[in-house]
Scaffold this active site. Structure first.
Site, mmCIF file in Angstrom:
data_model
loop_
_atom_site.group_PDB
_atom_site.id
_atom_site.type_symbol
_atom_site.label_atom_id
_atom_site.label_comp_id
_atom_site.label_asym_id
_atom_site.label_seq_id
_atom_site.Cartn_x
_atom_site.Cartn_y
_atom_site.Cartn_z
ATOM 1 N N GLY A 30 -1.293 -2.967 -4.240
ATOM 2 C CA GLY A 30 -2.325 -3.526 -4.221
ATOM 3 C C GLY A 30 -2.530 -5.351 -4.276
ATOM 4 O O GLY A 30 -3.387 -6.185 -4.971
ATOM 5 N N ALA A 31 -0.925 -5.995 -3.769
ATOM 6 C CA ALA A 31 -1.162 -7.323 -3.548
ATOM 7 C C ALA A 31 -1.115 -7.894 -2.408
ATOM 8 O O ALA A 31 -1.279 -8.545 -0.857
ATOM 9 C CB ALA A 31 -0.152 -7.994 -4.397
ATOM 10 N N GLY A 32 -1.735 -6.661 -1.446
ATOM 11 C CA GLY A 32 -1.785 -6.190 0.585
ATOM 12 C C GLY A 32 -3.113 -6.846 0.592
ATOM 13 O O GLY A 32 -4.444 -6.892 -0.431
ATOM 14 N N PHE A 33 -3.551 -6.178 1.519
ATOM 15 C CA PHE A 33 -5.094 -6.640 1.943
ATOM 16 C C PHE A 33 -5.848 -5.531 1.637
ATOM 17 O O PHE A 33 -6.881 -6.257 0.836
ATOM 18 C CB PHE A 33 -5.168 -6.814 3.831
ATOM 19 C CG PHE A 33 -6.501 -5.861 4.725
ATOM 20 C CD1 PHE A 33 -7.212 -6.814 3.885
ATOM 21 C CD2 PHE A 33 -6.897 -5.234 5.511
ATOM 22 C CE1 PHE A 33 -8.238 -6.422 4.576
ATOM 23 C CE2 PHE A 33 -7.814 -5.216 5.974
ATOM 24 C CZ PHE A 33 -9.059 -5.836 6.041
ATOM 25 N N THR A 59 -3.210 6.443 7.753
ATOM 26 C CA THR A 59 -3.890 6.081 9.234
ATOM 27 C C THR A 59 -4.486 7.153 9.932
ATOM 28 O O THR A 59 -3.639 8.015 10.232
ATOM 29 C CB THR A 59 -2.804 4.839 9.468
ATOM 30 O OG1 THR A 59 -3.895 4.627 11.019
ATOM 31 C CG2 THR A 59 -1.775 5.732 9.377
ATOM 32 N N ASP A 60 -5.809 6.748 10.881
ATOM 33 C CA ASP A 60 -5.777 8.087 11.763
ATOM 34 C C ASP A 60 -4.513 7.668 12.965
ATOM 35 O O ASP A 60 -5.357 8.231 13.661
ATOM 36 C CB ASP A 60 -7.122 7.233 12.646
ATOM 37 C CG ASP A 60 -7.368 5.695 13.287
ATOM 38 O OD1 ASP A 60 -6.504 4.537 12.425
ATOM 39 O OD2 ASP A 60 -8.760 5.515 13.498
ATOM 40 N N GLU A 61 -4.161 6.653 12.771
ATOM 41 C CA GLU A 61 -3.382 6.797 13.780
ATOM 42 C C GLU A 61 -1.970 7.914 14.030
ATOM 43 O O GLU A 61 -1.285 7.733 14.996
ATOM 44 C CB GLU A 61 -1.927 5.381 14.078
ATOM 45 C CG GLU A 61 -2.953 3.967 14.041
ATOM 46 C CD GLU A 61 -2.056 2.441 14.131
ATOM 47 O OE1 GLU A 61 -0.957 2.861 13.715
ATOM 48 O OE2 GLU A 61 -2.916 1.806 13.672
ATOM 49 N N TYR A 108 5.545 2.788 13.527
ATOM 50 C CA TYR A 108 4.540 3.684 12.205
ATOM 51 C C TYR A 108 4.106 4.255 11.889
ATOM 52 O O TYR A 108 4.260 4.855 10.900
ATOM 53 C CB TYR A 108 3.320 1.735 12.236
ATOM 54 C CG TYR A 108 2.860 1.631 11.069
ATOM 55 C CD1 TYR A 108 2.971 1.698 9.987
ATOM 56 C CD2 TYR A 108 0.990 1.940 12.154
ATOM 57 C CE1 TYR A 108 1.939 1.509 8.873
ATOM 58 C CE2 TYR A 108 -0.037 2.188 10.381
ATOM 59 C CZ TYR A 108 0.627 1.769 9.508
ATOM 60 O OH TYR A 108 -1.018 1.895 8.828
ATOM 61 N N LYS A 153 4.150 7.353 8.903
ATOM 62 C CA LYS A 153 3.176 7.673 8.039
ATOM 63 C C LYS A 153 2.767 9.102 8.476
ATOM 64 O O LYS A 153 2.377 9.285 7.253
ATOM 65 C CB LYS A 153 1.831 6.411 8.486
ATOM 66 C CG LYS A 153 1.337 5.478 7.925
ATOM 67 C CD LYS A 153 1.767 5.011 6.481
ATOM 68 C CE LYS A 153 -0.223 5.169 5.799
ATOM 69 N NZ LYS A 153 0.031 4.951 4.641
HETATM 70 P P1 NAD Z 1 -0.494 -4.714 3.984
HETATM 71 O O1 NAD Z 1 0.393 -5.085 4.542
HETATM 72 O O2 NAD Z 1 -1.346 -5.573 3.661
HETATM 73 O O3 NAD Z 1 0.178 -4.923 1.808
HETATM 74 C C1 NAD Z 1 0.974 -3.312 1.950
HETATM 75 C C2 NAD Z 1 1.437 -4.115 0.554
HETATM 76 O O4 NAD Z 1 2.588 -3.566 0.101
HETATM 77 C C3 NAD Z 1 2.074 -4.964 -0.430
HETATM 78 O O5 NAD Z 1 0.918 -6.152 -1.106
HETATM 79 C C4 NAD Z 1 2.944 -5.372 -0.108
HETATM 80 O O6 NAD Z 1 3.913 -6.071 -0.917
HETATM 81 C C5 NAD Z 1 3.392 -4.107 -0.518
HETATM 82 N N1 NAD Z 1 4.669 -3.228 -0.596
HETATM 83 C C6 NAD Z 1 5.645 -3.156 0.976
HETATM 84 N N2 NAD Z 1 6.925 -2.443 0.727
HETATM 85 C C7 NAD Z 1 6.408 -2.271 -0.789
HETATM 86 C C8 NAD Z 1 7.506 -1.519 -1.437
HETATM 87 N N3 NAD Z 1 8.651 -0.915 -1.172
HETATM 88 N N4 NAD Z 1 7.334 -1.412 -2.858
HETATM 89 C C9 NAD Z 1 6.390 -1.487 -3.277
HETATM 90 N N5 NAD Z 1 4.997 -2.284 -2.599
HETATM 91 C C10 NAD Z 1 5.400 -2.746 -1.189
HETATM 92 O O7 NAD Z 1 -0.876 -3.266 3.817
HETATM 93 P P2 NAD Z 1 -2.963 -2.580 4.525
HETATM 94 O O8 NAD Z 1 -3.030 -3.389 5.816
HETATM 95 O O9 NAD Z 1 -3.354 -3.378 3.166
HETATM 96 O O10 NAD Z 1 -2.642 -1.035 4.127
HETATM 97 C C11 NAD Z 1 -1.952 -0.869 3.305
HETATM 98 C C12 NAD Z 1 -2.385 1.115 3.511
HETATM 99 O O11 NAD Z 1 -3.587 1.716 4.444
HETATM 100 C C13 NAD Z 1 -1.569 1.513 3.792
HETATM 101 O O12 NAD Z 1 -0.395 2.145 3.600
HETATM 102 C C14 NAD Z 1 -1.720 1.105 5.553
HETATM 103 O O13 NAD Z 1 -1.019 2.647 6.130
HETATM 104 C C15 NAD Z 1 -3.323 1.916 5.278
HETATM 105 N N6 NAD Z 1 -3.961 1.654 6.430
HETATM 106 C C16 NAD Z 1 -4.026 0.470 6.705
HETATM 107 C C17 NAD Z 1 -5.197 0.102 7.784
HETATM 108 C C18 NAD Z 1 -5.106 -1.298 8.076
HETATM 109 O O14 NAD Z 1 -6.688 -1.131 9.020
HETATM 110 N N7 NAD Z 1 -5.120 -1.878 7.551
HETATM 111 C C19 NAD Z 1 -5.883 1.422 8.186
HETATM 112 C C20 NAD Z 1 -6.172 3.122 7.828
HETATM 113 C C21 NAD Z 1 -4.902 3.066 6.607
#
Ligand code: NAD
Length: 363
Positions: free
Chosen positions: A8-11, A133-135, A158, A162
């Site tokens: 929850g601290a990611g994007f 992800t769709d990837e 990656y 997933k």
């Molecule tokens: P991000 O990289 O911005 O954030 C990931 C977060 O996970 C960070 O806050 C990080 O500190 C935390 N994290 C990483 N390893 C960890 C661990 N071992 N324990 C606890 N926390 C951990 O990611 P995002 O872009 O926000 O993507 C979030 C999810 O959505 C991912 O699972 C990604 O596969 C999926 N997703 C992303 C996209 C995209 O376009 N960004 C598209 C489809 C799916």
């Protein structure tokens, strides 16, 4: 309602936390290891709310995950914690295998033990939503779209990690009856995205008058979804999605990478005029190894079964995004000073072609 959000601290995770706490008044426990990709400034708008709590912990730690479930007593889980940058997975896949596969396994086991001890009433409504992800589907040719039935065919470390985690999620449902659901989403963009990803990287490079490096010939196609549309889809799937099923999430906004960069240049010309077109800085660089050619999502199931649709078009979403980065320097300046300054990633020892190899003329 009490939701345990991982990552929850990611994007995307921070967008969910802001939405659940701020708009839906849901109680949230944010479980995040706070890796380089995290930024607590992204949850600052809700971090003092009594409905929000942070647990700094690694999802690979079984003792801490069991305690998180026991102490917080969630009604649902939205699992986003992951290593997410394809380029980094090419040069260092270990962290991807560890967090995305082992971490998901540890979380599933903690959820399973917690679920088995819930009352029958609470078991009926408990859900575990895995955000994927769709990837995982690999690459498309010029025609067609990914549906929920498309076979898995991942190309990068990656997407392979997933895909593996998606299989674990389904197996824990079939074998142990854990009420899991998977969502597979296309590329997200919007405010608070870490500037190693294409869109923020291009906005910030354009602002600094730096080269705008496009991989290969820029013809790779991605289906872009504004992050807040994804967030609404996830909360809907958590509450109303069918257990044991998958939902594709996408905005029906296919763009070539070059088209995305050119659109950003047009917006920068409008909002941050430099006396010349920002397109003059577009250049083509060595392609990413294993670069998928095209992704396109068929989101019919989500649209018809759950009544979701994207609110933003690419035009409206990208304009909001460019404005946000221009208006929120403090957020990204600290990232650029600290963990990431904008360098090229993911070449795995191969040499970069000179940036000037193919330079586009200014308009
Ligand atoms: P991000 O990289 O911005 O954030 C990931 C977060 O996970 C960070 O806050 C990080 O500190 C935390 N994290 C990483 N390893 C960890 C661990 N071992 N324990 C606890 N926390 C951990 O990611 P995002 O872009 O926000 O993507 C979030 C999810 O959505 C991912 O699972 C990604 O596969 C999926 N997703 C992303 C996209 C995209 O376009 N960004 C598209 C489809 C799916």
């Amino acid at each position: 309602m009490r939701v345990l959000v991982t990552g929850g601290a990611g994007f995307i995770g921070s967008a969910i936390v802001r939405y659940l706490v701020g708009e839906e008044r849901v109680q949230v426990l944010n479980v995040d290891k706070l890796t380089y990709a995290s930024n607590l400034a992204s949850v600052a708008p809700v971090s003092h709310d009594s409905n929000y709590a942070l647990l700094k912990a690694d999802i690979c730690d079984p003792v801490r995950m069991a305690a998180a479930f026991a102490d917080f007593q969630p009604d649902g889980v939205i699992h986003l914690a992951a290593e997410t940058h394809v380029d980094r997975s090419i040069t260092g896949s270990a962290a991807f295998i560890e967090t995305n596969i082992t971490g998901t396994y540890v979380l599933l086991e903690a959820a399973r033990r917690y679920f088995e001890n819930l009352s029958a009433k609470r078991r009926d409504t408990f859900r575990f939503l895995h955000v994927s992800t769709d990837e995982v589907y690999g690459s498309l040719g010029a025609e067609g779209m990914f549906t929920e039935e498309t076979a898995y065919d991942p190309s990068s470390p990656y997407s392979a990690s997933k895909a593996a985690s998606d299989h674990l999620i389904l197996a824990w449902h079939r074998t142990y009856g854990l009420p899991t659901i998977i969502s597979n989403c296309s590329n997200n963009y919007g405010p608070y995205q870490f500037p190693e990803k294409l869109i923020p990287l291009m906005i910030l490079n354009a602002l600094d008058g730096k080269p705008l490096p496009v991989y290969g010939n820029g013809s790779n196609v991605r289906d872009w979804l504004y992050v807040d549309d994804h967030v609404r889809a996830l909360f809907l799937i958590l509450r109303r999605g069918q257990v044991g099923e998958k939902y594709n999430v996408g905005g029906r906004n296919e763009q070539t990478n070059l088209g995305v960069v050119e659109r950003i240049c047009e917006l920068m010309d409008r909002f941050n005029p430099a006396g010349f077109s920002h397109r003059r800085h577009v250049c083509f660089v060595t392609d990413r190894p294993g670069h998928d050619q095209r992704y396109a999502i068929d989101a019919s199931r989500l649209e018809t079964e759950l009544g979701w649709s994207a609110k933003e078009t690419f035009d409206t979403g990208i304009e909001k995004t460019v404005r946000w980065y221009l208006d929120n320097r403090a957020w990204w300046e600290s990232v650029r000073r600290g963990v990431y300054a904008g360098e090229r990633l993911g070449l795995d020892g191969k040499r970069e072609r000179p940036l000037a190899a193919v330079k586009r003329d200014a308009k």
